[in-house]
Scaffold this motif. Structure first.
Motif, PDB file in Angstrom:
ATOM      1  N   TYR A  56      -2.578 -17.475 -30.683  1.00 47.52           N
ATOM      2  CA  TYR A  56      -2.501 -16.019 -30.812  1.00 47.52           C
ATOM      3  C   TYR A  56      -1.108 -15.576 -31.255  1.00 47.52           C
ATOM      4  CZ  TYR A  56      -2.649 -11.088 -29.589  1.00 47.52           C
ATOM      5  OH  TYR A  56      -2.569  -9.729 -29.629  1.00 47.52           O
ATOM      6  N   ARG A  61       1.010 -10.779 -38.056  1.00 50.73           N
ATOM      7  CA  ARG A  61       0.742  -9.371 -37.789  1.00 50.73           C
ATOM      8  C   ARG A  61       0.859  -8.585 -39.090  1.00 50.73           C
ATOM      9  NH1 ARG A  61       2.912 -11.606 -33.479  1.00 50.73           N
ATOM     10  NH2 ARG A  61       2.128 -11.110 -31.423  1.00 50.73           N
ATOM     11  N   ARG A  62       0.115  -7.504 -39.149  1.00 48.26           N
ATOM     12  CA  ARG A  62       0.154  -6.672 -40.337  1.00 48.26           C
ATOM     13  C   ARG A  62       1.500  -5.979 -40.432  1.00 48.26           C
ATOM     14  NH1 ARG A  62      -4.897  -2.827 -40.689  1.00 48.26           N
ATOM     15  NH2 ARG A  62      -3.443  -1.462 -39.634  1.00 48.26           N
TER      16      ARG A  62
END
Length: 69
Positions: A56, A61-62
């Motif tokens: 994770y 991440r965007r």
């Protein structure tokens, strides 16, 4: 199989109490095995959580700059 008074440390009982003792001993043996297996399952679960947590954290991440998306 009859209870052996010398092996179990208690007198040989029949009827209700003998059956109760046999079932209680069987349940105690199964519980002991479950505890051992439970410890192994707990370690496996902890390893799985660690692998998922690392995976994770590596997910990109965007990128939105300074604003929140």
């Amino acid at each position: 199989m009859r209870d052996d008074p010398e092996a179990s440390g208690r007198p040989c009982l029949g009827g209700f109490f003998g059956g109760f003792n046999r079932r209680f001993d069987a349940l105690t043996a199964r519980y002991t095995v479950a505890l051992r297996r439970g410890g192994r399952m707990l370690v496996l679960y902890a390893l799985l959580l660690a692998v998922l947590g690392i995976g994770y954290m590596r997910v990109p991440r965007r990128g939105c700059g300074s604003r929140t998306c």
